[in-house]
Design a protein around this motif. Structure first.
Motif, PDB file in Angstrom:
ATOM      1  N   HIS A  53       0.796  -1.227   0.212  1.00 22.35           N
ATOM      2  CA  HIS A  53      -0.030  -0.014  -0.024  1.00 22.35           C
ATOM      3  C   HIS A  53       0.843   1.304  -0.002  1.00 22.35           C
ATOM      4  CE1 HIS A  53      -3.898  -1.824   0.332  1.00 22.35           C
ATOM      5  NE2 HIS A  53      -3.499  -2.786   0.971  1.00 22.35           N
ATOM      6  N   VAL A  54       2.093   1.002  -0.175  1.00 24.70           N
ATOM      7  CA  VAL A  54       3.092   2.270  -0.281  1.00 24.70           C
ATOM      8  C   VAL A  54       3.186   2.914  -1.490  1.00 24.70           C
ATOM      9  CG1 VAL A  54       5.480   3.086   0.146  1.00 24.70           C
ATOM     10  CG2 VAL A  54       4.343   1.439   1.748  1.00 24.70           C
ATOM     11  N   SER A  55       3.017   4.217  -1.617  1.00 27.23           N
ATOM     12  CA  SER A  55       3.090   4.811  -2.903  1.00 27.23           C
ATOM     13  C   SER A  55       4.343   5.495  -3.441  1.00 27.23           C
ATOM     14  CB  SER A  55       1.977   5.702  -3.289  1.00 27.23           C
ATOM     15  OG  SER A  55       2.234   6.899  -2.393  1.00 27.23           O
ATOM     16  N   GLU A  56       4.953   6.045  -2.181  1.00 26.44           N
ATOM     17  CA  GLU A  56       6.432   6.765  -2.297  1.00 26.44           C
ATOM     18  C   GLU A  56       7.227   6.471  -1.144  1.00 26.44           C
ATOM     19  OE1 GLU A  56       5.050  10.651  -4.507  1.00 26.44           O
ATOM     20  OE2 GLU A  56       4.670  10.558  -2.482  1.00 26.44           O
ATOM     21  N   LEU A  68       1.866   6.571   1.825  1.00 27.73           N
ATOM     22  CA  LEU A  68       0.724   5.320   1.587  1.00 27.73           C
ATOM     23  C   LEU A  68      -0.414   5.880   0.541  1.00 27.73           C
ATOM     24  CD1 LEU A  68       0.089   4.081   5.184  1.00 27.73           C
ATOM     25  CD2 LEU A  68       1.800   3.172   3.482  1.00 27.73           C
ATOM     26  N   LYS A  69      -0.985   4.797  -0.148  1.00 24.08           N
ATOM     27  CA  LYS A  69      -1.800   5.169  -1.257  1.00 24.08           C
ATOM     28  C   LYS A  69      -3.245   5.796  -0.687  1.00 24.08           C
ATOM     29  CE  LYS A  69      -0.008   1.637  -4.000  1.00 24.08           C
ATOM     30  NZ  LYS A  69      -0.349   0.176  -4.800  1.00 24.08           N
ATOM     31  N   ARG A  70      -3.576   5.514   0.789  1.00 27.36           N
ATOM     32  CA  ARG A  70      -4.560   6.197   1.482  1.00 27.36           C
ATOM     33  C   ARG A  70      -4.369   7.460   1.932  1.00 27.36           C
ATOM     34  NH1 ARG A  70      -6.681   4.781   7.399  1.00 27.36           N
ATOM     35  NH2 ARG A  70      -8.794   5.423   6.975  1.00 27.36           N
ATOM     36  N   GLY A  71      -3.010   8.050   1.506  1.00 33.06           N
ATOM     37  CA  GLY A  71      -2.781   9.485   1.639  1.00 33.06           C
ATOM     38  C   GLY A  71      -2.142   9.507   3.043  1.00 33.06           C
ATOM     39  N   LEU A  72      -1.900   8.768   3.777  1.00 37.44           N
ATOM     40  CA  LEU A  72      -1.229   8.803   5.095  1.00 37.44           C
ATOM     41  C   LEU A  72       0.317   8.887   4.681  1.00 37.44           C
ATOM     42  CD1 LEU A  72      -2.951   5.958   6.962  1.00 37.44           C
ATOM     43  CD2 LEU A  72      -3.290   8.502   7.130  1.00 37.44           C
ATOM     44  N   GLU A  73       1.174   9.457   5.632  1.00 33.38           N
ATOM     45  CA  GLU A  73       2.588   9.668   5.648  1.00 33.38           C
ATOM     46  C   GLU A  73       3.321   9.516   7.005  1.00 33.38           C
ATOM     47  OE1 GLU A  73       4.388  13.406   3.640  1.00 33.38           O
ATOM     48  OE2 GLU A  73       4.203  13.925   5.681  1.00 33.38           O
ATOM     49  N   TYR A  74       4.230   8.709   6.928  1.00 29.73           N
ATOM     50  CA  TYR A  74       5.120   8.445   8.237  1.00 29.73           C
ATOM     51  C   TYR A  74       6.387   8.753   8.043  1.00 29.73           C
ATOM     52  CZ  TYR A  74       0.559   5.933   9.534  1.00 29.73           C
ATOM     53  OH  TYR A  74      -0.786   5.863   9.887  1.00 29.73           O
ATOM     54  N   LYS A  75       6.941   8.984   9.007  1.00 29.27           N
ATOM     55  CA  LYS A  75       8.648   9.332   9.159  1.00 29.27           C
ATOM     56  C   LYS A  75       9.274   7.804   9.320  1.00 29.27           C
ATOM     57  CE  LYS A  75      12.086  11.976  11.206  1.00 29.27           C
ATOM     58  NZ  LYS A  75      12.584  13.098  12.247  1.00 29.27           N
ATOM     59  N   ILE A  76      10.333   7.469   8.675  1.00 32.03           N
ATOM     60  CA  ILE A  76      11.228   6.225   8.663  1.00 32.03           C
ATOM     61  C   ILE A  76      12.206   6.687   9.782  1.00 32.03           C
ATOM     62  CG2 ILE A  76      12.644   4.552   7.215  1.00 32.03           C
ATOM     63  CD1 ILE A  76      10.845   5.147   5.063  1.00 32.03           C
ATOM     64  N   SER A  77      12.411   5.702  10.558  1.00 31.04           N
ATOM     65  CA  SER A  77      13.338   5.937  11.621  1.00 31.04           C
ATOM     66  C   SER A  77      15.057   5.751  10.882  1.00 31.04           C
ATOM     67  CB  SER A  77      13.449   5.027  12.964  1.00 31.04           C
ATOM     68  OG  SER A  77      13.662   3.701  12.398  1.00 31.04           O
ATOM     69  N   GLU A  78      15.943   6.099  11.255  1.00 33.79           N
ATOM     70  CA  GLU A  78      17.189   5.954  10.780  1.00 33.79           C
ATOM     71  C   GLU A  78      17.666   4.454  10.676  1.00 33.79           C
ATOM     72  OE1 GLU A  78      19.906   7.942   9.335  1.00 33.79           O
ATOM     73  OE2 GLU A  78      17.931   9.233   9.134  1.00 33.79           O
ATOM     74  N   VAL A  79      17.291   3.872  11.910  1.00 29.58           N
ATOM     75  CA  VAL A  79      17.808   2.554  11.918  1.00 29.58           C
ATOM     76  C   VAL A  79      16.677   1.635  11.073  1.00 29.58           C
ATOM     77  CG1 VAL A  79      17.267   0.428  13.649  1.00 29.58           C
ATOM     78  CG2 VAL A  79      17.961   2.629  14.552  1.00 29.58           C
ATOM     79  N   PHE A  88      10.412  -1.673   0.100  1.00 27.52           N
ATOM     80  CA  PHE A  88       9.708  -0.970  -0.841  1.00 27.52           C
ATOM     81  C   PHE A  88      10.065  -1.265  -2.408  1.00 27.52           C
ATOM     82  CE2 PHE A  88       9.292   2.776  -4.014  1.00 27.52           C
ATOM     83  CZ  PHE A  88       8.186   2.883  -3.715  1.00 27.52           C
ATOM     84  N   LEU A  89      11.200  -1.526  -2.521  1.00 29.51           N
ATOM     85  CA  LEU A  89      11.847  -1.979  -4.008  1.00 29.51           C
ATOM     86  C   LEU A  89      11.175  -3.641  -4.070  1.00 29.51           C
ATOM     87  CD1 LEU A  89      15.373  -0.714  -4.061  1.00 29.51           C
ATOM     88  CD2 LEU A  89      13.433   0.015  -5.300  1.00 29.51           C
ATOM     89  N   LEU A  90      11.051  -4.346  -3.235  1.00 29.75           N
ATOM     90  CA  LEU A  90      10.714  -5.565  -3.406  1.00 29.75           C
ATOM     91  C   LEU A  90       9.137  -5.749  -3.521  1.00 29.75           C
ATOM     92  CD1 LEU A  90      11.592  -8.618  -3.351  1.00 29.75           C
ATOM     93  CD2 LEU A  90      11.297  -8.543  -0.960  1.00 29.75           C
ATOM     94  N   TYR A  91       8.444  -5.003  -2.596  1.00 31.44           N
ATOM     95  CA  TYR A  91       6.861  -5.212  -2.338  1.00 31.44           C
ATOM     96  C   TYR A  91       6.169  -4.311  -3.121  1.00 31.44           C
ATOM     97  CZ  TYR A  91       8.059  -9.119   0.881  1.00 31.44           C
ATOM     98  OH  TYR A  91       8.362 -10.064   1.470  1.00 31.44           O
ATOM     99  N   ALA A  92       6.593  -2.715  -3.112  1.00 34.73           N
ATOM    100  CA  ALA A  92       5.646  -1.846  -3.471  1.00 34.73           C
ATOM    101  C   ALA A  92       5.736  -1.602  -5.047  1.00 34.73           C
ATOM    102  CB  ALA A  92       5.932  -0.360  -3.130  1.00 34.73           C
TER     103      ALA A  92
END
Length: 124
Positions: A53-56, A68-79, A88-92
């Motif tokens: 469900h990830v768009s970007e 996310l395709k639903r319009g949600l946005e989340y910050k990715i931790s450095e870890v 993302f490259l594998l599943y999205a």
């Protein structure tokens, strides 16, 4: 569950975010994580997303973010950023992702086939 978009930990509960609804459950993140399929990836301490469900996957304001395709946005931790990028490259939608910008540790990927130049504004 293919309709499950994300899980967001909100102590002591977890929000299960589906395509069309949100459900609050009282269960530990570890219990849920142990039964999720491989396409679910932890992106920080509070959030697990369904990579289908990830768009970007973008870099902005000094950090990596998942949209996310639903319009949600989340910050990715450095870890988690390397594992999230690989997931993302594998599943999205791996057949359609478009590498839009790479340089100086700034990366933006999209699976919409349209590019992301507008999405990396302000990334310096």
């Amino acid at each position: 569950c293919s309709d499950l978009v994300a899980l967001v930990y909100n102590k002591p509960n977890i929000w299960l975010i589906f395509k069309n609804e949100e459900v609050l459950v009282h269960v530990s993140m570890l219990q849920i994580e142990s039964v999720l399929q491989n396409n679910f990836t932890r992106i920080n301490r509070q959030v697990i997303v369904n990579m289908n469900h990830v768009s970007e996957f973008i870099f902005k304001d000094g950090s990596y973010w998942i949209h996310l395709k639903r319009g949600l946005e989340y910050k990715i931790s450095e870890v988690e950023k390397k594992a999230v990028r690989e997931a993302f490259l594998l599943y999205a939608n791996p057949n359609k992702f478009n590498k839009a910008y790479v340089g100086s540790e700034k990366h933006a990927f999209s699976n919409n086939g349209l590019g992301l130049f507008g999405s990396i504004k302000g990334s310096g």
